[in-house]
Scaffold this motif. Structure first.
Motif, short mmCIF file in Angstrom:
data_model
loop_
_atom_site.label_atom_id
_atom_site.label_comp_id
_atom_site.label_asym_id
_atom_site.label_seq_id
_atom_site.Cartn_x
_atom_site.Cartn_y
_atom_site.Cartn_z
N GLY A 168 0.74 -1.35 -0.12
CA GLY A 168 -0.12 0.01 -0.02
C GLY A 168 0.93 1.19 -0.06
O GLY A 168 0.48 2.24 -0.16
N ALA A 169 2.13 1.09 0.54
CA ALA A 169 2.97 2.28 0.30
C ALA A 169 3.11 2.73 -1.14
O ALA A 169 3.43 4.03 -1.25
CB ALA A 169 4.16 1.94 0.85
N LEU A 170 3.03 1.88 -2.07
CA LEU A 170 3.20 2.30 -3.53
C LEU A 170 2.09 3.45 -3.76
O LEU A 170 2.45 4.47 -4.70
CB LEU A 170 3.12 1.24 -4.43
CG LEU A 170 4.06 0.07 -4.21
CD1 LEU A 170 4.13 -1.07 -5.25
CD2 LEU A 170 5.64 0.62 -4.67
N ILE A 171 0.94 3.53 -3.00
CA ILE A 171 -0.06 4.41 -3.38
C ILE A 171 0.54 5.84 -2.91
O ILE A 171 0.31 7.01 -3.61
CB ILE A 171 -1.41 4.17 -2.59
CG1 ILE A 171 -1.92 2.80 -2.95
CG2 ILE A 171 -2.20 5.63 -2.65
CD1 ILE A 171 -3.14 2.57 -2.28
N TYR A 172 1.64 5.90 -1.87
CA TYR A 172 1.88 7.20 -1.27
C TYR A 172 3.06 7.68 -2.07
O TYR A 172 3.53 8.69 -2.41
CB TYR A 172 2.24 7.08 0.27
CG TYR A 172 1.15 6.68 0.98
CD1 TYR A 172 0.29 7.89 1.32
CD2 TYR A 172 0.59 5.53 1.25
CE1 TYR A 172 -0.97 7.79 2.00
CE2 TYR A 172 -0.43 5.45 2.17
CZ TYR A 172 -1.15 6.39 2.76
OH TYR A 172 -2.32 6.06 3.13
N VAL A 173 3.68 6.51 -3.01
CA VAL A 173 4.89 6.97 -3.77
C VAL A 173 4.15 7.83 -5.04
O VAL A 173 4.59 8.87 -5.24
CB VAL A 173 5.75 5.71 -4.36
CG1 VAL A 173 6.41 6.30 -5.47
CG2 VAL A 173 6.37 5.08 -3.50
N LEU A 174 3.18 7.44 -5.30
CA LEU A 174 2.00 7.97 -6.60
C LEU A 174 1.86 9.26 -5.93
O LEU A 174 1.79 10.44 -6.76
CB LEU A 174 1.33 6.95 -6.88
CG LEU A 174 0.45 7.66 -8.10
CD1 LEU A 174 1.11 8.18 -9.07
CD2 LEU A 174 -0.61 6.76 -8.38
N LEU A 175 1.26 9.19 -4.89
CA LEU A 175 0.83 10.52 -4.12
C LEU A 175 1.79 11.84 -4.17
O LEU A 175 1.70 12.87 -4.39
CB LEU A 175 0.16 10.39 -2.84
CG LEU A 175 -1.22 9.88 -2.87
CD1 LEU A 175 -1.53 9.53 -1.51
CD2 LEU A 175 -2.35 10.77 -3.59
N GLY A 176 3.22 11.19 -3.66
CA GLY A 176 4.27 12.03 -3.66
C GLY A 176 4.57 12.70 -5.14
O GLY A 176 5.10 13.84 -5.08
N PHE A 177 4.76 11.92 -6.10
CA PHE A 177 4.88 12.18 -7.37
C PHE A 177 3.91 13.08 -7.77
O PHE A 177 4.34 14.45 -8.29
CB PHE A 177 4.84 11.09 -8.49
CG PHE A 177 5.17 11.23 -9.50
CD1 PHE A 177 6.89 11.05 -10.14
CD2 PHE A 177 4.52 11.92 -10.62
CE1 PHE A 177 7.29 11.34 -11.20
CE2 PHE A 177 5.07 12.03 -11.98
CZ PHE A 177 6.29 11.79 -12.36
N LEU A 178 2.50 13.07 -7.84
CA LEU A 178 1.64 13.89 -8.03
C LEU A 178 1.60 15.07 -7.47
O LEU A 178 1.33 16.11 -8.01
CB LEU A 178 0.07 13.18 -7.96
CG LEU A 178 0.11 11.80 -8.95
CD1 LEU A 178 -1.34 11.25 -8.71
CD2 LEU A 178 0.16 12.21 -10.40
N SER A 179 1.71 15.05 -6.19
CA SER A 179 1.83 16.32 -5.21
C SER A 179 2.77 17.17 -5.75
O SER A 179 2.62 18.49 -5.75
CB SER A 179 2.05 15.74 -3.69
OG SER A 179 0.86 15.20 -3.34
N PHE A 180 3.94 16.90 -6.16
CA PHE A 180 5.06 17.69 -6.52
C PHE A 180 4.88 17.92 -7.73
O PHE A 180 5.17 19.30 -8.24
CB PHE A 180 6.35 16.76 -6.36
CG PHE A 180 7.16 17.09 -5.19
CD1 PHE A 180 8.59 18.11 -5.28
CD2 PHE A 180 6.74 16.61 -3.84
CE1 PHE A 180 9.06 18.35 -4.10
CE2 PHE A 180 7.37 16.93 -2.80
CZ PHE A 180 8.77 17.53 -2.90
N TYR A 181 3.94 17.40 -8.62
CA TYR A 181 3.50 17.86 -9.94
C TYR A 181 2.64 18.97 -9.81
O TYR A 181 2.73 20.23 -10.49
CB TYR A 181 2.90 16.94 -10.82
CG TYR A 181 2.31 17.18 -12.06
CD1 TYR A 181 3.02 17.76 -13.20
CD2 TYR A 181 0.82 17.27 -11.90
CE1 TYR A 181 2.06 18.28 -14.27
CE2 TYR A 181 -0.09 17.96 -13.19
CZ TYR A 181 1.00 18.50 -14.27
OH TYR A 181 0.12 18.92 -15.43
N ILE A 182 1.60 18.85 -9.04
CA ILE A 182 0.60 19.89 -8.79
C ILE A 182 1.31 21.16 -8.17
O ILE A 182 0.92 22.43 -8.47
CB ILE A 182 -0.72 19.41 -7.83
CG1 ILE A 182 -1.05 18.32 -8.59
CG2 ILE A 182 -1.34 20.51 -7.33
CD1 ILE A 182 -2.35 17.58 -7.58
N ILE A 183 2.16 21.17 -7.00
CA ILE A 183 2.79 22.21 -6.48
C ILE A 183 3.61 22.98 -7.33
O ILE A 183 3.49 24.17 -7.53
CB ILE A 183 3.55 21.93 -5.24
CG1 ILE A 183 2.99 21.25 -4.02
CG2 ILE A 183 4.45 22.87 -4.52
CD1 ILE A 183 3.61 20.46 -3.01
#
Length: 241
Positions: A63-78
């Motif tokens: 389930g940690a992989l979901i947070y890897v994706l969230l980290g990637f997407l969050s930096f894209y959005i920011i």
């Protein structure tokens, strides 16, 4: 806490060195920075795939992989909102406002400090790799803030002041987060580590690798691969994941 303080200040210093070099000799810097950028990209990719992601999955499951994706997407959005994407070209449409880019780079450096604190809280080896990856990409970040402000028409005094503020953000983020990180449960640290891995993947893929493509020679990809291999070998020698 000692390691967090030391390595976060070294990362901040790397930002200042990169900023100062732009002011001293921008033309020479453009010629050689691409190699450091390529190496930094390799180190960040290797750190994310060989250490941060496996460690986070070990503690929090797949389930940690979901947070890897969230980290990637969050930096894209920011990055899309605040516009701190590195751009060292004189003609750069998204960097007409130096102040906006400065704010983005400050937030970025603050989060880099948090990443260092998270890494060392999880383990000494993970902390070392995280800190190394941050330090290596803080140097081109320092180049970015100086180049952006220089092309925006700022004088040298303002560039020095703003670069210093961006540099200080890294230890500020590290020390602030590190002061209460010990109270966090293991699964929360694993999630933060996965988020950090996602941010590293984004920085390498969106910021550093595109810069490395600007120089077409065989040495550039070789240096990137060298960064990946060295991270793997160092992990093997240190017996970390």
């Amino acid at each position: 806490m000692y390691n967090i303080i030391i390595y976060s200040f070294v990362a901040g210093l790397a930002t200042l060195v990169g900023a100062a070099l732009v002011i001293w000799n921008e033309s020479m810097l453009k010629k050689y920075t691409v190699y450091l950028v390529s190496f930094a990209a390799g180190v960040m990719l290797g750190t994310a795939f060989f250490h941060l992601i496996p460690e986070s999955c070990e503690s929090a499951g797949m389930g940690a992989l979901i947070y890897v994706l969230l980290g990637f997407l969050s930096f894209y959005i920011i990055e899309n909102i605040i516009m701190f994407h590195p751009c060292r070209d004189e003609k750069c449409e998204i960097h007409k406002l130096g102040t906006i880019s400065f704010i983005g780079l400050f937030v970025h450096s603050l989060l880099d400090g948090v990443a260092i604190a998270v890494g060392f809280e999880v383990g000494h080896g993970i902390g070392l790799f995280t800190a190394l990856a941050v330090i290596l990409h803080e140097f081109p970040e320092g180049i970015s803030i100086s180049a952006i402000l220089l092309h925006a028409g700022s004088d040298k005094k303002k560039i020095y002041v703003n670069s210093t503020l961006v540099a200080v953000a890294t230890p500020l983020g590290a020390i602030s987060f590190g002061s209460f990180a010990k109270s966090l449960p293991v699964n929360i640290l694993a999630i933060l580590l996965a988020f950090t891995a996602g941010s590293f993947l984004y920085i390498a893929a969106a910021d550093l690798i595109p810069e490395s493509h600007k120089k077409r020679d065989r040495l550039t990809p070789a240096i990137l691969l060298l960064g990946v291999v060295l991270v793997y070998m160092a992990g093997w020698l240190l017996h970390t994941h």
